[in-house]
Design a protein around this motif. Structure first.
Motif, short mmCIF file in Angstrom:
data_model
loop_
_atom_site.label_atom_id
_atom_site.label_comp_id
_atom_site.label_asym_id
_atom_site.label_seq_id
_atom_site.Cartn_x
_atom_site.Cartn_y
_atom_site.Cartn_z
N LYS A 1 7.73 -53.70 11.99
CA LYS A 1 7.43 -52.48 12.75
C LYS A 1 6.30 -52.74 13.74
O LYS A 1 5.56 -53.70 13.62
CB LYS A 1 7.06 -51.34 11.81
CG LYS A 1 8.20 -50.89 10.92
CD LYS A 1 7.84 -49.61 10.19
CE LYS A 1 9.01 -49.11 9.37
NZ LYS A 1 8.69 -47.82 8.67
N GLN A 2 6.19 -51.83 14.70
CA GLN A 2 5.11 -51.94 15.67
C GLN A 2 3.79 -51.49 15.05
O GLN A 2 3.77 -50.67 14.12
CB GLN A 2 5.43 -51.08 16.91
CG GLN A 2 6.53 -51.63 17.78
CD GLN A 2 6.65 -50.89 19.10
OE1 GLN A 2 6.37 -49.69 19.17
NE2 GLN A 2 7.07 -51.58 20.15
N ARG A 3 2.73 -52.01 15.62
CA ARG A 3 1.41 -51.58 15.19
C ARG A 3 1.20 -50.13 15.63
O ARG A 3 1.53 -49.76 16.76
CB ARG A 3 0.33 -52.48 15.79
CG ARG A 3 -1.05 -52.28 15.23
CD ARG A 3 -2.02 -53.33 15.76
NE ARG A 3 -1.64 -54.68 15.34
CZ ARG A 3 -2.44 -55.75 15.54
NH1 ARG A 3 -3.61 -55.60 16.12
NH2 ARG A 3 -2.01 -56.95 15.16
N GLU A 4 0.63 -49.32 14.75
CA GLU A 4 0.40 -47.92 15.06
C GLU A 4 -1.02 -47.52 14.71
O GLU A 4 -1.62 -48.05 13.76
CB GLU A 4 1.38 -47.02 14.29
CG GLU A 4 1.24 -47.09 12.78
CD GLU A 4 2.10 -46.07 12.04
OE1 GLU A 4 2.71 -45.20 12.70
OE2 GLU A 4 2.16 -46.15 10.80
N MET A 5 -1.54 -46.57 15.49
CA MET A 5 -2.87 -46.08 15.19
C MET A 5 -2.82 -45.14 14.00
O MET A 5 -1.95 -44.27 13.93
CB MET A 5 -3.49 -45.36 16.37
CG MET A 5 -4.97 -45.11 16.20
SD MET A 5 -5.64 -43.84 17.29
CE MET A 5 -5.05 -42.37 16.49
N TYR B 1 -5.76 -49.29 12.74
CA TYR B 1 -4.34 -49.39 13.01
C TYR B 1 -3.67 -50.04 11.80
O TYR B 1 -4.33 -50.65 10.96
CB TYR B 1 -4.09 -50.27 14.24
CG TYR B 1 -4.43 -49.64 15.56
CD1 TYR B 1 -5.76 -49.42 15.94
CD2 TYR B 1 -3.43 -49.26 16.45
CE1 TYR B 1 -6.08 -48.84 17.16
CE2 TYR B 1 -3.73 -48.69 17.69
CZ TYR B 1 -5.05 -48.49 18.02
OH TYR B 1 -5.35 -47.92 19.23
N ARG B 2 -2.38 -49.92 11.76
CA ARG B 2 -1.63 -50.64 10.72
C ARG B 2 -0.32 -51.15 11.28
O ARG B 2 0.23 -50.59 12.22
CB ARG B 2 -1.37 -49.76 9.50
CG ARG B 2 -0.46 -48.57 9.75
CD ARG B 2 -0.43 -47.66 8.53
NE ARG B 2 0.40 -46.47 8.76
CZ ARG B 2 0.43 -45.41 7.96
NH1 ARG B 2 -0.34 -45.37 6.87
NH2 ARG B 2 1.20 -44.39 8.25
N GLN B 3 0.15 -52.21 10.67
CA GLN B 3 1.43 -52.79 11.07
C GLN B 3 2.19 -53.20 9.82
O GLN B 3 1.75 -54.07 9.07
CB GLN B 3 1.24 -54.00 11.98
CG GLN B 3 2.53 -54.53 12.56
CD GLN B 3 2.29 -55.48 13.71
OE1 GLN B 3 1.22 -56.05 13.88
NE2 GLN B 3 3.32 -55.66 14.53
N ALA B 4 3.31 -52.53 9.62
CA ALA B 4 4.20 -52.85 8.50
C ALA B 4 5.17 -53.93 8.95
O ALA B 4 5.43 -54.09 10.15
CB ALA B 4 4.94 -51.60 8.07
N PRO B 5 5.75 -54.66 8.01
CA PRO B 5 6.69 -55.72 8.36
C PRO B 5 7.85 -55.19 9.21
O PRO B 5 8.47 -54.18 8.86
CB PRO B 5 7.19 -56.20 7.00
CG PRO B 5 6.08 -55.89 6.06
CD PRO B 5 5.48 -54.61 6.57
N ALA C 1 1.13 -52.17 4.51
CA ALA C 1 0.98 -52.74 5.84
C ALA C 1 -0.30 -53.57 5.89
O ALA C 1 -1.12 -53.53 4.96
CB ALA C 1 0.90 -51.63 6.89
N VAL C 2 -0.46 -54.25 7.00
CA VAL C 2 -1.75 -54.86 7.31
C VAL C 2 -2.52 -53.85 8.14
O VAL C 2 -2.00 -53.33 9.13
CB VAL C 2 -1.59 -56.18 8.07
CG1 VAL C 2 -2.97 -56.75 8.43
CG2 VAL C 2 -0.79 -57.18 7.24
N TYR C 3 -3.72 -53.54 7.71
CA TYR C 3 -4.57 -52.57 8.38
C TYR C 3 -5.62 -53.31 9.20
O TYR C 3 -6.33 -54.17 8.68
CB TYR C 3 -5.22 -51.65 7.36
CG TYR C 3 -4.25 -50.62 6.81
CD1 TYR C 3 -3.20 -51.00 5.98
CD2 TYR C 3 -4.35 -49.27 7.16
CE1 TYR C 3 -2.29 -50.07 5.50
CE2 TYR C 3 -3.45 -48.34 6.68
CZ TYR C 3 -2.42 -48.75 5.85
OH TYR C 3 -1.51 -47.82 5.37
N TYR C 4 -5.70 -52.92 10.47
CA TYR C 4 -6.59 -53.60 11.40
C TYR C 4 -7.69 -52.68 11.89
O TYR C 4 -7.44 -51.51 12.21
CB TYR C 4 -5.82 -54.10 12.62
CG TYR C 4 -4.79 -55.15 12.33
CD1 TYR C 4 -3.47 -54.80 12.06
CD2 TYR C 4 -5.13 -56.51 12.35
CE1 TYR C 4 -2.51 -55.77 11.80
CE2 TYR C 4 -4.18 -57.48 12.10
CZ TYR C 4 -2.88 -57.11 11.82
OH TYR C 4 -1.94 -58.07 11.57
#
Length: 115
Positions: free
Chosen positions: A43-47, A37-41, A91-94
């Motif tokens: 924004k919502q986390r997205e797959m 997943y990733r989450q940009a500043p 983004a931060v990638y999770y």
């Protein structure tokens, strides 16, 4: 104790490539669907991508043809190969591991794509 540890993030120019890795411990890796997943500043986390126990891959439309998810059950590791990166993919990638009853997250890896 469950741990998902991401690595491979960093700074890359637009059009460049990165490969993220996530090493899992404390879970039966081969029994988990693994995903990124990733989450940009702001924004919502997205797959971004997922790979099932059986090896079926699914991708967000925006990354199809550029990103590849893979897994190595022997190493309890999932990878995300990212090509032709765009600045908006900063983004931060999770890393995510889930079964029908459990779900775990990594701490995240920063990916910054400069224009």
């Amino acid at each position: 104790q469950v741990q998902l540890v991401e690595s491979g993030g960093g700074l890359v120019q637009a059009g460049g490539s990165l490969r993220l890795s996530c090493v899992a411990s404390g879970i039966i890796f081969r029994g988990n669907t693994m995903a990124w997943y990733r989450q940009a500043p702001g924004k919502q986390r997205e797959m971004v991508a997922q790979i099932t126990v059986g090896g079926t891959r699914n991708y967000a439309e925006s990354v199809k043809g550029r990103f590849t998810i893979s897994r190595d059950n022997a190493k309890s590791t999932v990878y995300l190969e990212m090509n032709s990166l765009k600045p908006e993919e900063t983004a931060v990638y999770y890393c995510n591991a889930r079964t029908s009853v459990t779900e775990y997250w990594g701490q995240g890896a920063q990916v910054t794509v400069s224009s």
